[in-house]
Scaffold this motif. Structure first.
Motif, PDB file in Angstrom:
ATOM      1  N   ALA A  72      -2.902  27.713   3.263  1.00 37.02           N
ATOM      2  CA  ALA A  72      -3.448  28.934   2.667  1.00 37.02           C
ATOM      3  C   ALA A  72      -2.923  29.151   1.248  1.00 37.02           C
ATOM      4  O   ALA A  72      -3.672  29.542   0.350  1.00 37.02           O
ATOM      5  CB  ALA A  72      -3.108  30.137   3.543  1.00 37.02           C
ATOM      6  N   ASP A 198      -0.859  34.853   5.963  1.00 35.76           N
ATOM      7  CA  ASP A 198      -1.476  33.587   5.556  1.00 35.76           C
ATOM      8  C   ASP A 198      -2.339  33.011   6.675  1.00 35.76           C
ATOM      9  O   ASP A 198      -3.403  32.437   6.421  1.00 35.76           O
ATOM     10  CB  ASP A 198      -0.397  32.559   5.178  1.00 35.76           C
ATOM     11  CG  ASP A 198       0.172  32.800   3.798  1.00 35.76           C
ATOM     12  OD1 ASP A 198      -0.355  33.682   3.088  1.00 35.76           O
ATOM     13  OD2 ASP A 198       1.146  32.122   3.434  1.00 35.76           O
ATOM     14  N   ALA A 202      -6.119  32.393   6.136  1.00 32.80           N
ATOM     15  CA  ALA A 202      -6.629  31.023   6.219  1.00 32.80           C
ATOM     16  C   ALA A 202      -7.870  30.960   7.102  1.00 32.80           C
ATOM     17  O   ALA A 202      -8.824  30.224   6.804  1.00 32.80           O
ATOM     18  CB  ALA A 202      -5.554  30.085   6.749  1.00 32.80           C
TER      19      ALA A 202
END
Length: 598
Positions: A72, A198, A202
């Motif tokens: 990410a 993250d 993502a």
């Protein structure tokens, strides 16, 4: 004609290219999840109030979340918006940047990361002090902080630009709001909040990037049609010419990527901090393999989006028409064009762009806070764990305010990708160069390492600053032949041009003498910005290795075989003499048992 055509197309698309209520709800929901994760780890799942917990999660992080977090944070808004634009304007050569990851992951797993685990190093710049000296560490730390401060406003400004493109809101107001949310969860939640946001971000990125590629392909009639148009337009041609001036070739994209990703993932504190938060080297290696697979998968789809974009607009270029003002705004334009009719989909993609920016920004600020505290503040105060955490959180807040005002400067840049390569080109080469010098060259010592960094930074600063505004790269060709309203105005315009041409020809003398144009002499300042990182690395290594033989080590130099990479250690054994009359000696165990004077 272009003004008339611009008005015609803009009016036809005005209703479609808007951000609807559902999109705002989707976008707000994504931001609330990020803020909620920060609240959870800051107030409801609080751990010990220590720097180890705030920066590394107590070294109890899990393999998969760390791998996803690394993916990410590499997929910044720069990747989501600028890379498809690069493919659209300059072709497929940039894709070799992605291919390089197949070589980077083994380098990280077997050359670099084991050194950190074997020496229990959690701050990668601590290695430079152990291997070389404190001056080398201070210099490289300063470079890391300055590079980070230059890059932070760019990370967050690009998604604000995308949001402004589809909503019409002032880009700086958006920038301030998003920075505030990022700073909030990073400041109160620490590395755990960074990693878990993250993971969520993502997921949003994967869904968005894949959807844009698939829906764009379907709208054009399938994969074969997309590739056929791209091939005829030259977008799939690989440039193998070894030319220092060409913007993108196989050699400069692959070579620079090898150095950049090795340095950024394996030797940059924002990533190293997360890698060493795993319990063991085995966990770290597994996490890096998963990271490599995820990176290649998503970045391949992201590059393909640029090819789809060309196939869709190859004969009606929005840039030429002036509908889109900057190359970096092409991706949000494509998203609204392809997905604008699907409820909530533009909101999902803009959430994707912001997710990419937030993941990179939060990880960078979190690591910067640790570096600034331990290297610049702690030596001058009475340290307590609570005081350290308060100071690091204040730094995160100040960095966020700085990003808001930095966006005013970033707005003036014409090519974000070129700016990133230029900033990174000054420092990334020396970073990878000096670390690998220490890990792979037993003879290297502090004096040589310090001067190699200085020479590399000085040379690259001259190159980047001297070439600023000098080099301009022409886009590969597109047309506006099949735009709405084109045929209505083309006939009149063509007739007028023919009449003007005939009149000009009839009044032109039969013989025209011309002077041949001389090719300007080549200068090092003409070098493509994509070479910068690799060039900086070569300068660092050539200087460092040479000076390791020319200069003698400092009297207090320490040589420890544990600080060498595992691929070198079996062949090296250091022996030091302490007599004032003798120089340090370095014994390298090869098959011949050679002893080398250091």
């Amino acid at each position: 004609m272009s003004a008339l055509l611009n008005d015609t197309v803009s009016q036809a698309l005005a209703d479609q290219f808007t951000f609807k209520t559902t999109d705002y709800i989707v976008f707000a929901f994504m931001l609330s999840i990020s803020a909620g994760i920060g609240v959870y780890f800051g107030f409801f799942n609080k751990s010990a109030d220590t720097t180890d917990e705030y920066l590394m999660g107590g070294k109890r992080m899990k393999t998969l979340p760390i791998a996803i977090s690394l993916v990410a944070s590499q997929l910044s808004a720069i990747s989501i918006m600028s890379i498809p634009a690069e493919m659209y304007a300059f072709g497929i050569n940039w894709f070799f940047n992605v291919i390089s990851m197949f070589f980077v992951v083994p380098i990280l797993n077997y050359v670099i990361i084991p050194v950190f685990y074997n020496n229990n190093i959690t701050n990668c710049y601590e290695y430079l002090e152990l291997r070389f000296n404190s001056a080398t560490r201070r210099l490289q730390t300063f470079i890391f902080v300055m590079t980070g401060l230059f890059m932070l406003p760019i990370f967050i400004f690009l998604p604000s630009l995308a949001f402004a493109q589809v909503t019409g809101y002032n880009v700086h107001i958006i920038n301030a709001i998003i920075c505030g949310i990022c700073i909030f969860y990073t400041m109160i939640g620490g590395i755990k909040a960074v990693v878990w946001t993250d993971v969520v971000q993502a997921a949003v990125m994967v869904i968005s990037v894949v959807l844009v590629g698939i829906l764009g392909t379907i709208s054009l009639g399938g994969l074969g049609r997309v590739l056929d148009i791209a091939d005829k337009g030259g977008r799939l041609e690989v440039n193998y010419t070894f030319d220092l001036k060409t913007r993108s070739t196989f050699w400069n994209t692959f070579g620079a990527a090898l150095v950049t990703w090795t340095g950024y993932v394996g030797l940059n504190q924002s990533c190293v901090q997360r890698i060493v938060s795993l319990p063991s080297l085995t966990h770290a290696r597994r996490s890096l393999v998963l990271f490599g697979c995820g990176f290649v998968l998503i970045m391949t789809f992201n590059c393909y989006t640029g090819i789809v974009m060309y196939a869709r607009y190859h004969d009606c270029d929005p840039l030429t028409l002036g509908i889109v003002s900057k190359l970096d705004k092409m991706v949000p334009y494509l998203v609204q064009d392809v997905m604008g009719h699907l409820t909530g989909m533009p909101g999902v993609f803009i959430s994707c762009v912001f997710s990419a920016a937030l993941s990179t920004l939060s990880a960078s600020i979190n690591s910067l806070s640790g570096i600034v505290y331990f290297d610049y503040i702690k030596p001058h105060i009475h340290h307590t764990e609570h005081k350290a955490n308060v100071i690091m959180k204040l730094f995160v807040l100040i960095a966020g305010i700085y990003c808001i005002f930095g966006g005013i400067v970033v707005e003036q840049f014409s090519s974000i990708l070129q700016i990133v390569y230029s900033i990174g080109g000054i420092s990334f080469g020396s970073v990878a160069g000096v670390f690998l010098l220490g890990m792979l060259v037993p003879r290297a010592h502090g004096r040589a390492a310090l001067w190699s960094i200085i020479v590399s930074i000085a040379a690259m600063s001259y190159l980047v600053i001297g070439s600023w505004g000098r080099n301009h790269y022409e886009f590969m060709p597109t047309t506006t032949d099949n735009c709405p309203g084109q045929n209505a105005t083309a006939t009149a315009t063509t007739s007028a041009l023919l009449t003007l041409a005939n009149a000009t020809i009839s009044n032109t003398p039969a013989t025209v003498q011309t002077e041949p144009l001389l090719e300007p002499a080549w200068s090092i300042l003409d070098m493509s910005f994509t070479w910068y990182t690799a060039f900086g690395f070569v300068i660092t290594w050539v200087t460092g290795v040479t000076l390791s033989y020319v200069l003698s080590p400092a009297p207090d130099a320490k040589f420890d075989a544990k600080l060498l990479s595992p691929i070198v250690r079996p062949f090296v054994e250091y022996e030091l003499t302490s007599s004032a009359d003798e120089m340090h000696e370095l014994k390298v165990d090869t098959k011949q048992g050679e002893k080398i004077k250091a």
